[in-house]
Design a protein around this motif. Structure first.
Motif, short mmCIF file in Angstrom:
data_model
loop_
_atom_site.label_atom_id
_atom_site.label_comp_id
_atom_site.label_asym_id
_atom_site.label_seq_id
_atom_site.Cartn_x
_atom_site.Cartn_y
_atom_site.Cartn_z
N ARG A 79 0.81 -1.22 0.00
CA ARG A 79 0.00 0.00 0.00
C ARG A 79 0.84 1.27 0.00
N GLN A 80 2.07 1.20 0.44
CA GLN A 80 2.96 2.36 0.40
C GLN A 80 4.09 2.18 -0.62
N LYS A 81 3.93 1.23 -1.53
CA LYS A 81 4.99 0.90 -2.48
C LYS A 81 4.66 1.42 -3.89
N ARG A 82 5.73 1.78 -4.60
CA ARG A 82 5.62 2.22 -5.98
C ARG A 82 6.18 1.13 -6.90
N VAL A 83 5.41 0.79 -7.94
CA VAL A 83 5.75 -0.31 -8.83
C VAL A 83 5.99 0.23 -10.24
N PHE A 84 7.03 -0.26 -10.88
CA PHE A 84 7.29 0.06 -12.28
C PHE A 84 7.31 -1.25 -13.08
N GLU A 85 6.63 -1.25 -14.23
CA GLU A 85 6.59 -2.45 -15.07
C GLU A 85 7.09 -2.17 -16.48
N ALA A 128 5.94 3.28 -25.65
CA ALA A 128 7.22 3.58 -26.29
C ALA A 128 7.66 2.36 -27.09
N GLU A 129 8.32 2.60 -28.21
CA GLU A 129 8.77 1.52 -29.07
C GLU A 129 10.28 1.56 -29.22
N GLY A 130 10.82 0.42 -29.70
CA GLY A 130 12.23 0.35 -30.06
C GLY A 130 13.17 0.69 -28.91
N ALA A 131 14.24 1.41 -29.23
CA ALA A 131 15.27 1.71 -28.23
C ALA A 131 14.77 2.62 -27.13
N ARG A 132 13.66 3.35 -27.37
CA ARG A 132 13.11 4.23 -26.32
C ARG A 132 12.49 3.43 -25.19
N TYR A 133 12.03 2.22 -25.51
CA TYR A 133 11.28 1.42 -24.54
C TYR A 133 12.06 1.16 -23.25
N PRO A 134 13.27 0.59 -23.29
CA PRO A 134 13.96 0.33 -22.02
C PRO A 134 14.44 1.59 -21.31
N GLN A 135 14.54 2.71 -22.03
CA GLN A 135 15.06 3.94 -21.44
C GLN A 135 13.99 4.81 -20.79
N MET A 136 12.73 4.42 -20.90
CA MET A 136 11.66 5.26 -20.37
C MET A 136 11.78 5.45 -18.86
N ILE A 137 12.29 4.45 -18.16
CA ILE A 137 12.41 4.56 -16.71
C ILE A 137 13.38 5.67 -16.31
N THR A 138 14.34 6.00 -17.19
CA THR A 138 15.32 7.03 -16.86
C THR A 138 14.73 8.43 -16.89
N GLN A 139 13.52 8.57 -17.42
CA GLN A 139 12.87 9.88 -17.48
C GLN A 139 12.02 10.16 -16.25
N LEU A 140 11.99 9.21 -15.32
CA LEU A 140 11.17 9.36 -14.11
C LEU A 140 12.08 9.65 -12.93
N ALA A 141 11.65 10.57 -12.08
CA ALA A 141 12.54 11.11 -11.05
C ALA A 141 12.71 10.18 -9.86
N GLU A 142 11.63 9.56 -9.39
CA GLU A 142 11.69 8.82 -8.13
C GLU A 142 12.07 7.36 -8.34
N PRO A 143 12.71 6.75 -7.33
CA PRO A 143 12.99 5.31 -7.41
C PRO A 143 11.72 4.50 -7.17
N PHE A 144 11.79 3.21 -7.50
CA PHE A 144 10.64 2.32 -7.36
C PHE A 144 10.99 1.17 -6.42
N ASP A 145 9.98 0.76 -5.64
CA ASP A 145 10.17 -0.34 -4.69
C ASP A 145 10.15 -1.69 -5.38
N VAL A 146 9.35 -1.80 -6.45
CA VAL A 146 9.25 -3.03 -7.23
C VAL A 146 9.41 -2.66 -8.70
N ILE A 147 10.33 -3.32 -9.39
CA ILE A 147 10.49 -3.14 -10.83
C ILE A 147 10.31 -4.50 -11.49
N VAL A 148 9.39 -4.57 -12.45
CA VAL A 148 9.07 -5.82 -13.13
C VAL A 148 9.59 -5.76 -14.55
N ILE A 149 10.35 -6.77 -14.94
CA ILE A 149 10.87 -6.87 -16.31
C ILE A 149 10.16 -8.05 -16.97
N ASP A 150 9.13 -7.75 -17.75
CA ASP A 150 8.29 -8.80 -18.33
C ASP A 150 7.69 -8.34 -19.65
#
Length: 247
Positions: A79-85, A128-150
């Motif tokens: 409930r207090q966690k931030r998730v990135f997928e 996002a498509e192509g090479a932009r896809y994996p780099q999208m996380i770098t445009q976000l300021a805060e860290p994430f408690d859970v990161i899912v690579i799927d």
């Protein structure tokens, strides 16, 4: 041994052996049938597979991670966690019901539109498509408690981009880790603790591995006082005599 709803009268096994509603099975086959019953009824495997959407027994969306990984993950309070997928879908619906906030990146336009129609207010869904896809996380300021690579493709690049954005005490989930050993090695060599969860998956007919990579200070709060909680189809008992110091 017999499989059916009838009981013999006066221990008359011959009566059961002749009855058309009863099967005679070896102990191994009987236990296998019981295991299949748990997968069907407690895990909701058949209905989820027929609908082509991973769901639990109650019809709630679940990720297409392995069942052991799902059961481990559902023990915690997000409930207090931030998730990135990296990759959206049933997992997005799973996380949005549990986490404070979810950010998902999708690279399939049709699937993006489908998930967009079902997402909750606490979900930010980006395309996002192509090479932009994996780099999208770098445009976000805060860290994430859970990161899912799927997601569909770029898993090594996604892992590499994700590492600086994993919060203290957080974890990375790499699905199909057995298909991506180089990506798994990258995450482990970064200092994370690797825990491989191998088993069956919703809607699939083979085993796979979902790997968790934990920061060494990982300590998410649990939903229940005890851990582990009882799994699907478990015998719910406490072996109290063996679970305390001997006096």
């Amino acid at each position: 041994m017999f499989w059916g709803e009838l009981k013999p009268r006066d221990g008359n096994d011959e009566e059961l052996a002749r009855h058309p509603a009863v099967l005679s099975l070896s102990k191994g086959e009987l236990y296998l049938a019981a295991c299949s019953h748990i997968l069907r009824e407690d895990y909701g495997f058949v209905e989820g597979t027929n609908s082509d959407m991973p769901r639990d027994k109650q019809g709630n969306p679940i990720p297409k991670y392995t069942y052991p990984a799902i059961e481990y993950l559902t023990q915690f309070d997000y409930r207090q966690k931030r998730v990135f997928e990296f990759g959206s879908g049933g997992s997005t619906l799973f996380w949005q019901a549990r986490a404070k906030a979810v950010t998902s990146i999708e690279n399939n336009q049709a699937w993006y539109q489908k998930v967009m129609a079902d997402k909750a207010d606490n979900v930010t869904l980006l395309f996002a498509e192509g090479a932009r896809y994996p780099q999208m996380i770098t445009q976000l300021a805060e860290p994430f408690d859970v990161i899912v690579i799927d997601g569909a493709g770029h898993r090594y690049d996604c892992a590499q981009a994700a590492l600086p954005f994993l919060a203290d005490g957080g974890m990375i989930i790499l699905d199909n880790a057995d298909w991506h050993p180089n990506t798994a090695a990258l995450l482990k060599q970064s200092g994370l603790l690797q825990v491989d969860m191998t088993g069956f998956k919703p809607t699939e007919h083979h085993t796979s591995t979902t790997s968790l990579f934990l920061k060494r200070d990982f300590d998410f709060p649990t939903r229940e006082a005890r851990q582990p909680s009882f799994g699907m189809g478990a015998k719910q008992l406490h072996s109290e005599a063996w679970d305390k110091p001997q006096t």
